[in-house]
Design a protein around this motif. Structure first.
Motif, PDB file in Angstrom:
ATOM      1  N   GLY A   1      46.657  43.316  41.807  1.00  0.00           N
ATOM      2  CA  GLY A   1      46.782  42.257  41.912  1.00  0.00           C
ATOM      3  C   GLY A   1      47.429  41.714  40.693  1.00  0.00           C
ATOM      4  O   GLY A   1      47.860  42.465  39.978  1.00  0.00           O
ATOM      5  N   VAL A   2      47.086  40.325  40.381  1.00  0.00           N
ATOM      6  CA  VAL A   2      47.892  39.805  39.001  1.00  0.00           C
ATOM      7  C   VAL A   2      46.489  39.443  38.106  1.00  0.00           C
ATOM      8  O   VAL A   2      45.596  39.169  38.609  1.00  0.00           O
ATOM      9  N   PRO A   3      46.738  39.318  36.876  1.00  0.00           N
ATOM     10  CA  PRO A   3      45.687  39.188  35.811  1.00  0.00           C
ATOM     11  C   PRO A   3      45.165  37.799  36.123  1.00  0.00           C
ATOM     12  O   PRO A   3      43.846  37.483  36.018  1.00  0.00           O
ATOM     13  N   ALA A   4      46.040  36.810  36.516  1.00  0.00           N
ATOM     14  CA  ALA A   4      45.522  35.471  36.922  1.00  0.00           C
ATOM     15  C   ALA A   4      44.185  35.302  37.814  1.00  0.00           C
ATOM     16  O   ALA A   4      43.336  34.438  38.106  1.00  0.00           O
ATOM     17  N   HIS A   5      44.135  36.568  38.573  1.00  0.00           N
ATOM     18  CA  HIS A   5      43.319  36.296  39.810  1.00  0.00           C
ATOM     19  C   HIS A   5      42.031  37.296  39.488  1.00  0.00           C
ATOM     20  O   HIS A   5      41.192  37.525  40.367  1.00  0.00           O
TER      21      HIS A   5
ATOM     22  N   GLN B   1      36.557  38.897  39.653  1.00  0.00           N
ATOM     23  CA  GLN B   1      35.752  40.128  39.271  1.00  0.00           C
ATOM     24  C   GLN B   1      34.524  39.485  38.351  1.00  0.00           C
ATOM     25  O   GLN B   1      34.636  38.514  37.606  1.00  0.00           O
ATOM     26  N   LYS B   2      33.414  40.174  38.204  1.00  0.00           N
ATOM     27  CA  LYS B   2      32.297  40.026  37.599  1.00  0.00           C
ATOM     28  C   LYS B   2      32.443  39.865  36.047  1.00  0.00           C
ATOM     29  O   LYS B   2      32.148  39.172  35.165  1.00  0.00           O
ATOM     30  N   ALA B   3      33.672  40.876  35.435  1.00  0.00           N
ATOM     31  CA  ALA B   3      33.900  41.055  34.257  1.00  0.00           C
ATOM     32  C   ALA B   3      34.587  39.868  33.697  1.00  0.00           C
ATOM     33  O   ALA B   3      34.537  39.315  32.375  1.00  0.00           O
ATOM     34  N   LYS B   4      35.427  39.316  34.470  1.00  0.00           N
ATOM     35  CA  LYS B   4      36.318  38.212  34.219  1.00  0.00           C
ATOM     36  C   LYS B   4      36.949  38.254  32.896  1.00  0.00           C
ATOM     37  O   LYS B   4      37.035  37.411  32.234  1.00  0.00           O
TER      38      LYS B   4
ATOM     39  N   ASP C   1      34.913  47.458  39.822  1.00  0.00           N
ATOM     40  CA  ASP C   1      34.485  46.130  40.595  1.00  0.00           C
ATOM     41  C   ASP C   1      35.821  45.783  41.298  1.00  0.00           C
ATOM     42  O   ASP C   1      36.490  44.477  41.025  1.00  0.00           O
ATOM     43  N   PRO C   2      36.400  46.361  42.168  1.00  0.00           N
ATOM     44  CA  PRO C   2      37.488  46.197  42.997  1.00  0.00           C
ATOM     45  C   PRO C   2      37.635  44.882  43.571  1.00  0.00           C
ATOM     46  O   PRO C   2      36.662  44.626  44.396  1.00  0.00           O
ATOM     47  N   THR C   3      38.526  43.879  43.559  1.00  0.00           N
ATOM     48  CA  THR C   3      38.542  42.737  44.363  1.00  0.00           C
ATOM     49  C   THR C   3      39.977  42.493  45.027  1.00  0.00           C
ATOM     50  O   THR C   3      40.991  43.250  44.399  1.00  0.00           O
ATOM     51  N   VAL C   4      40.021  41.730  45.915  1.00  0.00           N
ATOM     52  CA  VAL C   4      41.225  41.463  46.833  1.00  0.00           C
ATOM     53  C   VAL C   4      41.929  39.965  46.292  1.00  0.00           C
ATOM     54  O   VAL C   4      41.206  39.217  46.533  1.00  0.00           O
TER      55      VAL C   4
END
Length: 649
Positions: free
Chosen positions: A148-152, A156-159, A167-170
């Motif tokens: 993805g892109v950093p804005a998204h 993730q929990k780490a933010k 912590d993969p996210t979609v």
């Protein structure tokens, strides 16, 4: 072209925390109600028997315009000359360090664009000359920590500015990447196997780890909410999830279960729409929202041999019709909120969507758009399954610049409270009521736009460039989001705030042969400190007088300290004649805005175009600057009426 695609991508890439929280959700669950999981599973074509797209040069030649095939080969050859862009930690950190989104996006999106260009060129030529570059691109993308892109990364929990591999996210572009790799596997899987038996397993492994598995925790994604409305993220992601699962998943049971779940996810977008099918994100976002919903439905229809089909549902038909109801002229569309005023509509997709829902107006609109603007195909951009189907459609629909369609004379979208109307002498009006918590919201309840002979006169300036500030607590520091930079009153120096409670009441539309008008009280759109009891605004296209009329009737709690009315324009402005502002379009048409010179003084100013949030305003309106016309009241009373009339000269 690359900058345009990048700008559009960043525009529609709304962080998951910023959705249209004020709208309602209707639990229609159209797909889940109509199809059980067992019925879906029985209908699904096995992976080895589903061939949605041509695979051989002979098939491509028989189903695609030769000119398109030539462009595909040229794009592949151009990609062959380019190195794979580097995606570094520094690029990922740009977003948190400076707010910039474009440098990382250019590299990351560039990789996917190059890969897709190479893949399409190889499949239509079949001479192996693109395969080494394809192999390297596939491997490089698989090696990425995050698609993805950093804005998204806020999901993730780490933010953090860097992605957490644990912590993969979609997000939108992770799903897009899965779609690109799935198409690569579909078209060239056997060739990749010959190069190395480890490439295709790696594609599946990374897609499963980064996309399929993280989706099992659906509650962490706002675009999958069952209680709050969702926006373009949902159908855009779902269309890519479906193509990835149906082309990559070899486990038949898992493939069926995933596809059914993703289909049910799509219901959440349909549940978020009002009964009018309108897109509160605007037309440019509709191509990532309603059109992506169609992409998903087309994939489901193809993968079940037509057994999954809801094109006859009234909501789907209205969702499809929205786009031609908000078309102004040429490449101009109604652009409330963050929508862009100009876009090249995808005629091939619109043609196919019109046929699917049996809407001859949409089909004709698609034919016209294809004739005027050409095809949207190839590897660049997004919604790749759509663009591959577009390629095939070129053998069915020939580009004809003489094609015409009959524009909608007037429309009222009752849920998003948008009215559009045109007159016989070339005036076009769009106005809206609504509230200030819409998706991609601007604080603009009661705003309106006016065009003359297809050219912008009174405008919604549109959005600037997306940065870290755009979807943060500082969003409404940006001038283009503020009501003070829309065609609205400023009362005691105060504009409208954000929030659903800041809305219009007593909204009434009138559509007749003589007029189209929207009446509304916009007082609730202002905070208490503005001191507004009521502000009844009537915005009317008066066809008998060939004029747009804006009438305000207001009552304040006390005599105001100041009262102003704003008009935004991209015309040349002549204020030399008291009571009349002459607006000259870039096509040399003149339009008069009349006001009472005893009541108002007039001044003009140019909003800022400096800084990374505002760069797009240097080119957005064909290079014409946005001018802010400020009418300041000489007469300060607690009650009053005033009227403005816009006519062609």
């Amino acid at each position: 072209m690359i900058r345009l695609l990048l700008a559009f991508a960043l525009a529609i890439a709304l962080p998951t925390g910023v959705q249209h929280a004020g709208a309602q959700v209707t639990q229609r669950n159209i797909l889940a109600q109509k199809y059980t999981q067992s019925a879906f599973s029985e209908a699904l074509i096995p992976i080895d028997k589903w061939t949605p797209y041509p695979k051989t040069p002979e098939e491509w030649r028989s189903k695609t315009d030769p000119a398109e095939l030539a462009r595909i080969l040229k794009a592949g050859e151009d990609a062959l000359e380019k190195p794979i862009p580097l995606v570094t930690a520094s690029l990922l950190l740009d977003f948190t360090r400076s707010g910039d989104r474009e440098r990382h996006a250019a590299a990351s999106f560039g990789r996917r664009n190059q890969l897709m260009a190479l893949v399409l060129a190889e499949v239509v030529e079949d001479k192996d000359r693109f395969m080494e570059a394809i192999l390297n691109s596939v491997w490089a993308i698989c090696e990425e920590t995050y698609w993805g892109v950093p804005a998204h990364l806020n999901t993730q929990k780490a933010k953090n500015g860097l992605p957490d591999v644990q912590d993969p996210t979609v997000d939108l572009f992770g799903a897009e990447t899965a779609g690109v790799l799935a198409l690569t596997d579909y078209f060239l899987g056997s060739k990749l196997d010959k190069m190395s038996p480890l490439v295709r397993p790696r594609i599946y492994f990374e897609t499963n780890r980064k996309i399929f598995e993280p989706l099992k925790d659906a509650k962490r994604y706002t675009w999958l909410s069952t209680n709050n409305p969702v926006n373009n993220w949902n159908p855009w992601i779902v269309s890519n999830l479906l193509i990835a699962d149906l082309l990559l998943e070899k486990d038949a049971q898992k493939r069926r279960d995933n596809a059914y779940q993703y289909m049910v996810f799509l219901d959440r977008y349909f549940n978020s729409l009002g009964d009018d099918g309108g897109c509160d994100e605007g037309p440019s976002y509709w191509f990532a929202a309603g059109a992506s919903a169609y992409d998903a439905l087309a994939i489901l229809e193809s993968a079940t041999n037509g057994k999954i089909n809801i094109y006859d549902h009234d909501l789907v038909r209205k969702m499809a019709a929205y786009i031609y109801k908000v078309h102004i002229a040429n490449d101009y569309f109604v652009n409330f909120a963050d929508a862009d005023p100009k876009l090249k509509p995808d005629g091939l997709m619109l043609y196919r969507f019109g046929k699917a829902v049996q809407d001859p107006e949409l089909t004709a609109f698609g034919e016209w758009a294809y004739g005027q603007f050409g095809s949207i195909t190839g590897g660049n951009g997004y919604q790749r399954p759509r663009k591959v189907w577009n390629l095939i459609t070129t053998s069915e629909l020939k580009q004809d610049q003489a094609k015409t369609y009959k524009p909608v004379t007037q429309s009222w979208l009752s849920d998003i409270e948008v009215l559009t109307a045109r007159s016989g002498n070339g005036l076009y009006l769009a106005t809206h009521a609504g509230h200030n918590a819409e998706s991609h919201n601007h604080n603009d309840v009661g705003d309106f736009i006016v065009y003359a002979d297809g050219e912008p006169v009174i405008v919604d300036a549109g959005r600037g460039n997306y940065t870290a500030r755009t979807f943060s607590s500082k969003r409404y520091e940006l001038w283009f989001t503020q009501s003070k930079y829309h065609n609205l009153p400023i009362i005691n120096g105060i504009g409208q705030p954000a929030g659903k409670q800041f809305n219009a009441r007593n909204v009434k539309s009138t559509l007749s042969e003589q007029e189209a008008s929207l009446a509304m009280d916009i007082a609730p759109a202002y905070p208490q400190e503005a001191g507004v009891q009521n502000w009844n605004r009537l915005v009317k296209l008066n066809r008998s007088k060939n004029a747009v009329e804006i009438s305000d009737d207001y009552a304040l709690r006390q005599k105001p300290d100041s009262l102003q009315q704003i008009f935004m324009t991209v015309c040349k402005v002549d204020t030399g004649t008291p009571g009349k502002i002459i607006l000259t379009t870039s096509g040399k048409k003149t339009v008069s805005l009349t006001y009472d010179p005893k009541t108002w003084t007039v001044s003009t100013e140019l909003p800022s175009t400096e800084g990374m949030e505002y760069n797009s305003f240097k080119t957005k309106w064909d290079g014409n600057p946005v001018t802010r016309i400020v009418l300041t009241s000489r007469v300060l009373k607690s009650k009053g009426k005033h009227r403005f009339i816009i006519t062609k000269s």
